[in-house]
Design an enzyme around this catalytic site. Structure first.
Site, PDB file in Angstrom:
ATOM      1  N   GLU A   1      -9.282  -1.189  13.721  1.00  0.00           N
ATOM      2  CA  GLU A   1      -9.658  -2.177  12.712  1.00  0.00           C
ATOM      3  C   GLU A   1      -8.532  -3.174  12.451  1.00  0.00           C
ATOM      4  O   GLU A   1      -7.395  -2.794  12.240  1.00  0.00           O
ATOM      5  CB  GLU A   1      -9.987  -1.431  11.412  1.00  0.00           C
ATOM      6  CG  GLU A   1     -10.389  -2.338  10.287  1.00  0.00           C
ATOM      7  CD  GLU A   1     -10.156  -1.695   8.924  1.00  0.00           C
ATOM      8  OE1 GLU A   1     -10.489  -0.509   8.746  1.00  0.00           O
ATOM      9  OE2 GLU A   1      -9.626  -2.400   8.041  1.00  0.00           O
TER      10      GLU A   1
ATOM     11  N   GLU B   1       0.757   4.025   1.139  1.00  0.00           N
ATOM     12  CA  GLU B   1       0.085   4.875   2.129  1.00  0.00           C
ATOM     13  C   GLU B   1       0.950   6.098   2.403  1.00  0.00           C
ATOM     14  O   GLU B   1       2.065   5.958   2.892  1.00  0.00           O
ATOM     15  CB  GLU B   1      -0.110   4.113   3.451  1.00  0.00           C
ATOM     16  CG  GLU B   1      -0.977   2.889   3.364  1.00  0.00           C
ATOM     17  CD  GLU B   1      -2.459   3.202   3.464  1.00  0.00           C
ATOM     18  OE1 GLU B   1      -2.816   4.396   3.536  1.00  0.00           O
ATOM     19  OE2 GLU B   1      -3.245   2.241   3.446  1.00  0.00           O
TER      20      GLU B   1
ATOM     21  N   ARG C   1      -1.126  -5.852  12.552  1.00  0.00           N
ATOM     22  CA  ARG C   1      -2.100  -5.200  13.433  1.00  0.00           C
ATOM     23  C   ARG C   1      -2.643  -6.158  14.479  1.00  0.00           C
ATOM     24  O   ARG C   1      -2.856  -5.785  15.621  1.00  0.00           O
ATOM     25  CB  ARG C   1      -3.271  -4.643  12.615  1.00  0.00           C
ATOM     26  CG  ARG C   1      -2.903  -3.351  11.939  1.00  0.00           C
ATOM     27  CD  ARG C   1      -4.153  -2.569  11.610  1.00  0.00           C
ATOM     28  NE  ARG C   1      -3.803  -1.508  10.690  1.00  0.00           N
ATOM     29  CZ  ARG C   1      -4.695  -0.805  10.023  1.00  0.00           C
ATOM     30  NH1 ARG C   1      -5.978  -1.062  10.160  1.00  0.00           N
ATOM     31  NH2 ARG C   1      -4.305   0.153   9.208  1.00  0.00           N
TER      32      ARG C   1
ATOM     33  N   ARG D   1      -0.315   2.856  12.742  1.00  0.00           N
ATOM     34  CA  ARG D   1      -0.882   1.567  12.321  1.00  0.00           C
ATOM     35  C   ARG D   1      -0.876   1.327  10.815  1.00  0.00           C
ATOM     36  O   ARG D   1      -1.506   0.395  10.329  1.00  0.00           O
ATOM     37  CB  ARG D   1      -2.303   1.448  12.851  1.00  0.00           C
ATOM     38  CG  ARG D   1      -3.221   2.530  12.319  1.00  0.00           C
ATOM     39  CD  ARG D   1      -4.604   2.240  12.798  1.00  0.00           C
ATOM     40  NE  ARG D   1      -5.565   3.135  12.188  1.00  0.00           N
ATOM     41  CZ  ARG D   1      -6.859   2.921  12.207  1.00  0.00           C
ATOM     42  NH1 ARG D   1      -7.357   1.838  12.763  1.00  0.00           N
ATOM     43  NH2 ARG D   1      -7.674   3.778  11.652  1.00  0.00           N
ATOM     44  N   HIS D   2      -0.176   2.165  10.060  1.00  0.00           N
ATOM     45  CA  HIS D   2      -0.080   1.970   8.613  1.00  0.00           C
ATOM     46  C   HIS D   2       1.342   1.649   8.188  1.00  0.00           C
ATOM     47  O   HIS D   2       2.280   2.334   8.585  1.00  0.00           O
ATOM     48  CB  HIS D   2      -0.544   3.219   7.862  1.00  0.00           C
ATOM     49  CG  HIS D   2      -2.020   3.396   7.893  1.00  0.00           C
ATOM     50  ND1 HIS D   2      -2.636   4.193   8.812  1.00  0.00           N
ATOM     51  CD2 HIS D   2      -2.990   2.863   7.113  1.00  0.00           C
ATOM     52  CE1 HIS D   2      -3.951   4.150   8.605  1.00  0.00           C
ATOM     53  NE2 HIS D   2      -4.200   3.344   7.590  1.00  0.00           N
TER      54      HIS D   2
ATOM     55  N   ARG E   1       0.847  -1.192   0.000  1.00  0.00           N
ATOM     56  CA  ARG E   1       0.000   0.000   0.000  1.00  0.00           C
ATOM     57  C   ARG E   1       0.881   1.241   0.000  1.00  0.00           C
ATOM     58  O   ARG E   1       1.683   1.431   0.926  1.00  0.00           O
ATOM     59  CB  ARG E   1      -0.896   0.047   1.252  1.00  0.00           C
ATOM     60  CG  ARG E   1      -1.802  -1.154   1.432  1.00  0.00           C
ATOM     61  CD  ARG E   1      -3.078  -1.043   0.623  1.00  0.00           C
ATOM     62  NE  ARG E   1      -3.825  -2.290   0.646  1.00  0.00           N
ATOM     63  CZ  ARG E   1      -4.876  -2.520   1.430  1.00  0.00           C
ATOM     64  NH1 ARG E   1      -5.297  -1.581   2.254  1.00  0.00           N
ATOM     65  NH2 ARG E   1      -5.520  -3.674   1.372  1.00  0.00           N
TER      66      ARG E   1
ATOM     67  N   SER F   1     -11.246  -6.357   7.346  1.00  0.00           N
ATOM     68  CA  SER F   1     -12.467  -5.964   6.658  1.00  0.00           C
ATOM     69  C   SER F   1     -12.854  -7.065   5.699  1.00  0.00           C
ATOM     70  O   SER F   1     -12.001  -7.785   5.180  1.00  0.00           O
ATOM     71  CB  SER F   1     -12.317  -4.589   5.996  1.00  0.00           C
ATOM     72  OG  SER F   1     -11.646  -4.703   4.811  1.00  0.00           O
TER      73      SER F   1
HETATM   74  O1  4AD Z   1      -9.335  -3.058   4.861  1.00  0.00           O
HETATM   75  P1  4AD Z   1      -8.459  -3.592   3.767  1.00  0.00           P
HETATM   76  O2  4AD Z   1      -7.883  -2.609   2.832  1.00  0.00           O
HETATM   77  O3  4AD Z   1      -9.323  -4.688   3.020  1.00  0.00           O
HETATM   78  C1  4AD Z   1      -8.911  -5.429   1.940  1.00  0.00           C
HETATM   79  O4  4AD Z   1      -7.783  -5.469   1.516  1.00  0.00           O
HETATM   80  C2  4AD Z   1      -9.981  -6.281   1.397  1.00  0.00           C
HETATM   81  N1  4AD Z   1      -9.570  -6.869   0.114  1.00  0.00           N
HETATM   82  C3  4AD Z   1     -10.253  -7.370   2.397  1.00  0.00           C
HETATM   83  C4  4AD Z   1     -11.397  -8.209   2.028  1.00  0.00           C
HETATM   84  O5  4AD Z   1     -11.261  -9.419   1.950  1.00  0.00           O
HETATM   85  N2  4AD Z   1     -12.507  -7.585   1.815  1.00  0.00           N
HETATM   86  O6  4AD Z   1      -7.286  -4.420   4.450  1.00  0.00           O
HETATM   87  C5  4AD Z   1      -7.551  -5.516   5.286  1.00  0.00           C
HETATM   88  C6  4AD Z   1      -6.766  -5.407   6.580  1.00  0.00           C
HETATM   89  C7  4AD Z   1      -7.138  -4.213   7.452  1.00  0.00           C
HETATM   90  O7  4AD Z   1      -8.246  -4.484   8.253  1.00  0.00           O
HETATM   91  C8  4AD Z   1      -5.903  -4.014   8.271  1.00  0.00           C
HETATM   92  O8  4AD Z   1      -5.824  -4.943   9.333  1.00  0.00           O
HETATM   93  C9  4AD Z   1      -4.813  -4.357   7.291  1.00  0.00           C
HETATM   94  O9  4AD Z   1      -5.389  -5.178   6.299  1.00  0.00           O
HETATM   95  N3  4AD Z   1      -4.264  -3.148   6.677  1.00  0.00           N
HETATM   96  C10 4AD Z   1      -3.054  -2.621   6.973  1.00  0.00           C
HETATM   97  N4  4AD Z   1      -2.107  -3.005   7.840  1.00  0.00           N
HETATM   98  C11 4AD Z   1      -0.974  -2.267   7.894  1.00  0.00           C
HETATM   99  N5  4AD Z   1      -0.742  -1.199   7.119  1.00  0.00           N
HETATM  100  C12 4AD Z   1      -1.666  -0.773   6.239  1.00  0.00           C
HETATM  101  N6  4AD Z   1      -1.403   0.270   5.457  1.00  0.00           N
HETATM  102  C13 4AD Z   1      -2.887  -1.502   6.134  1.00  0.00           C
HETATM  103  N7  4AD Z   1      -3.984  -1.373   5.358  1.00  0.00           N
HETATM  104  C14 4AD Z   1      -4.815  -2.383   5.707  1.00  0.00           C
END
Ligand code: 4AD
Length: 463
Positions: free
Chosen positions: A386, A237, A437, A243-244, A235, A389
């Site tokens: 979170e 980000e 996380r 937490r990112h 990502r 998701s």
């Molecule tokens: O919420 P996200 O973006 O969801 C998906 O990727 C969907 N495809 C999932 C699905 O099956 N619908 O990412 C899922 C999880 C988040 O809840 C969080 O725990 C983690 O990935 N996450 C990160 N962890 C660390 N750094 C980041 N930048 C994150 N972005 C998401």
């Protein structure tokens, strides 16, 4: 010569008098005249070795040489197991010590950028005003991560991380899932354009996968009814938060459903209760070590995970004096406050919030058939943050196309994904978990960099 190398954990009074050979690090060394005391370390285990000048084996030169070996060097020590009169204070192996006969430096350590003892200070000691030691900043730790990782707390964190992956696999294999490996070099963004890393793929544009989303769904279309994956997620980000990360490990699953996405939540529930129970029983020593340096309340969770509809969550927030947008997304602040409300009301740090507004979910999310303002989706939280998701997905190519258009996603970039649903596709759903996380929040840690071996954030690409 093929001589056996012993582990500190194998040493016991039964071996008294026996000659053993050990390899480890110099945790500490102190020369005093004709003697030298060396604490040998293997991971988190320590044992004391004592050298005395005598007529037969140990010369003055040997004692002098050993006393000068820098801390953290790797050494081979050969000696006799000895039961001291008093247990050795400060060593994990306190019932025996080694009467060393020879010490050989295998790899000499350069001067350390910080003391491991300083990096292992308890939080309460750091707060003390009369503190006599250096505080080690997170940046210094991360710059020298291969040293930082040697502290007991970091050894513990990554054992917990390993256990989480193991437990995730065990639970899902037992539920009839199969492990898959999907490509990380892909043609388009999988979770929206803003946070995608673009790259040159043999002269055309490619992306680093933001999740295995499209591919785990295509596996479902390929008659793999229940799949999971543990893999890297990228990502871009820009946000610099606790937490990112720009690269993390995703624990993902996808499964066919018969009637309702509750079937996915049932799997999630069993999976996480199994994982939390498993960490507590298998990693008790690790959890204790983490608690000692970074104290926190143990995670509270219920035998059957609490499920709260999004609307109900908004109502509880309003009652508590907040003003959430009833059809918008939750801010980090509101998530945290809802977490507090759940803790007070239901005494759990772990809960599922389901039936999110459709507008705030990715295009592939199934709209709620009863009320199209909502969707068949959910997020899961630990301590108000979170970790998961997930959702039921759209499995109809025409509806998927329509939803992509609403989200202004260029169709050509996702055409093969949409095509996968044209030849018969079962209803299905799944979710994605962020490994770092989960470990951070289970252990009550304050920063995701603590649970990533070599974290990648907007500023850090090395080591
Ligand atoms: O919420 P996200 O973006 O969801 C998906 O990727 C969907 N495809 C999932 C699905 O099956 N619908 O990412 C899922 C999880 C988040 O809840 C969080 O725990 C983690 O990935 N996450 C990160 N962890 C660390 N750094 C980041 N930048 C994150 N972005 C998401």
């Amino acid at each position: 010569s093929g001589e056996k190398y012993y582990q500190i954990s194998e040493l016991s009074p039964e071996l008294s008098g026996q000659k053993v050979l050990l390899r480890g690090r110099v945790h500490n060394v102190r020369g005093k005249g004709k003697s030298c005391f060396l604490v040998l370390r293997q991971q988190t285990g320590t044992v004391q070795a004592v050298l005395f000048v005598d007529d037969k084996t140990v010369s003055r030169g040997m004692v002098k040489y050993t006393s000068a070996i820098p801390k953290e060097s790797i050494v081979d020590i050969s000696g006799e197991v000895h039961v001291p009169q008093e247990p050795v204070a400060g060593c994990t192996c306190s019932q025996v010590e080694l009467k060393a006969m020879s010490v050989k430096c295998v790899s000499r350590a350069a001067p350390l950028p910080f003391e491991l003892a300083d990096a292992s200070r308890k939080e309460e000691d750091l707060q003390r005003e009369d503190a006599q030691f250096a505080t080690v900043t997170q940046d210094t730790r991360l710059e020298n991560r291969w040293i930082d990782l040697r502290t007991p707390v970091n050894q513990a964190i990554f054992r917990v991380q390993s256990a989480v992956c193991q437990l995730f696999r065990e639970a899902l294999l037992a539920e009839g899932f199969q492990e898959i490996h999907t490509p990380k070099l892909i043609a388009g963004a999988s979770e929206g354009g803003a946070s995608v890393f673009r790259l040159d793929y043999m002269g055309r544009e490619g992306c680093l996968a933001q999740s295995p989303q499209f591919y785990k769904q295509m596996a479902i279309c390929s008659d793999m009814a229940r799949v999971f994956e543990l893999g890297p997620v990228f990502r871009a980000e820009k946000s610099f938060t606790h937490r990112h990360l720009c690269e993390f490990t995703g624990l993902d699953l996808e499964m066919t459903i018969n009637e309702h996405y509750n079937e996915v939540l049932d799997v999630l529930d069993r999976l996480f209760v199994y994982m939390f129970d498993g960490i507590k029983s298998r990693c008790a020593a690790e959890v204790k070590a983490i608690q000692e340096q970074f104290p926190s309340e143990p995670l509270a969770y219920l035998p059957k995970t609490l499920r709260i509809p999004f609307e109900e969550g908004m109502r509880l927030l309003q009652e508590a004096g907040f003003e959430p947008d009833p059809l918008g997304d939750l801010t980090t602040e509101l998530e945290r406050n809802l977490g507090k409300i759940m803790k007070e009301k239901y005494n759990t740090d772990f809960y599922i919030l389901y039936r999110y507004p459709l507008a705030v979910r990715p295009f592939y999310t199934m709209p709620d058939p009863e009320d199209a303002r909502y969707s068949n989706s959910f997020d899961v939280f630990i301590r108000g943050e979170e970790i998961i998701s997930g959702a039921q997905r759209v499995h109809d190519a025409a509806l998927l196309t329509e939803r992509a258009q609403v989200h202004e996603i260029p169709l050509e970039s996702i055409q093969s994904y949409i095509n996968a649903f044209k030849f018969g596709a079962p209803p299905h759903g799944g979710f994605g978990v962020g490994l770092e996380r989960v470990v951070m929040l289970f252990c009550g840690l304050d920063n995701i960099r603590k649970t990533s071996l070599f974290p990648r954030d907007p500023k850090r690409l090395t080591p």
